[in-house]
Design a protein around this motif. Structure first.
Motif, short mmCIF file in Angstrom:
data_model
loop_
_atom_site.label_atom_id
_atom_site.label_comp_id
_atom_site.label_asym_id
_atom_site.label_seq_id
_atom_site.Cartn_x
_atom_site.Cartn_y
_atom_site.Cartn_z
N ARG A 118 0.84 -1.20 0.00
CA ARG A 118 0.00 0.00 0.00
C ARG A 118 0.87 1.26 0.00
O ARG A 118 1.82 1.38 0.76
N GLY A 119 0.56 2.19 -0.91
CA GLY A 119 1.27 3.44 -1.00
C GLY A 119 2.51 3.39 -1.89
O GLY A 119 3.10 4.42 -2.18
N GLU A 120 2.89 2.21 -2.35
CA GLU A 120 4.06 2.07 -3.22
C GLU A 120 3.65 2.10 -4.68
O GLU A 120 2.48 1.91 -5.01
N THR A 121 4.63 2.37 -5.56
CA THR A 121 4.34 2.44 -6.99
C THR A 121 5.27 1.53 -7.77
O THR A 121 6.35 1.17 -7.31
N PHE A 122 4.81 1.18 -8.97
CA PHE A 122 5.60 0.45 -9.96
C PHE A 122 5.37 1.15 -11.28
O PHE A 122 4.22 1.38 -11.67
N GLY A 123 6.45 1.52 -11.97
CA GLY A 123 6.30 2.27 -13.21
C GLY A 123 6.84 1.52 -14.42
O GLY A 123 7.79 0.75 -14.32
N VAL A 124 6.19 1.76 -15.56
CA VAL A 124 6.57 1.15 -16.82
C VAL A 124 6.59 2.24 -17.89
O VAL A 124 5.62 2.98 -18.03
N SER A 125 7.67 2.32 -18.64
CA SER A 125 7.72 3.20 -19.80
C SER A 125 7.33 2.36 -21.01
O SER A 125 7.98 1.35 -21.30
#
Length: 132
Positions: free
Chosen positions: A101-108
């Motif tokens: 919870r509250g964390e992110t994962f990013g993809v370009s």
């Protein structure tokens, strides 16, 4: 059109119908409209206890899609893969670990197409990124 392209088309259509049906029945319309889009075209998809909001996003090639976990369970992003042809999945959606919870994962996203993703911890929870 060969059989693998037909299978991919059917898979994408089934995912779209499932996503649209689940969004209409579980996500209030004001939530679905709340797409956070940055000036560079990047978007934030929020993961809630009800699923991905929004479940379908459209971005330009080169933009990033950031997944923000606001649910009460771990989220692990994974591509939706056609079992007959793994090259049809966008492998950038393959997180190496779950996020809390509250964390992110990013993809370009750099390859145009219609790409499905899911929560590996809850495989029926899916979403789609359309890359122009």
């Amino acid at each position: 059109m060969n059989k693998s392209h037909l299978a991919i088309g059917v898979l994408v259509a089934v995912i779209l119908v499932a996503v649209i049906a689940s969004t209409r029945s579980t996500v209030p319309s004001n939530e679905a409209a709340a797409v956070q889009q940055a000036a560079d075209g990047s978007v934030v998809v929020t993961y809630t206890d009800k699923g991905f909001v929004p479940s379908v996003v459209q971005v330009k090639r080169g933009a990033s899609v950031d997944f923000l976990n606001m649910s009460n369970r771990a989220l692990r992003i994974a591509p939706v893969v056609d079992p007959k042809d793994a090259t049809t999945a966008y492998l950038g959606f393959e997180a190496t670990k779950s996020i809390g919870r509250g964390e992110t994962f990013g993809v370009s996203v750099t390859k145009p197409g219609i790409w499905g993703y899911k929560d590996l911890n809850s495989p029926k929870t899916v979403g789609i990124v359309i890359v122009e």
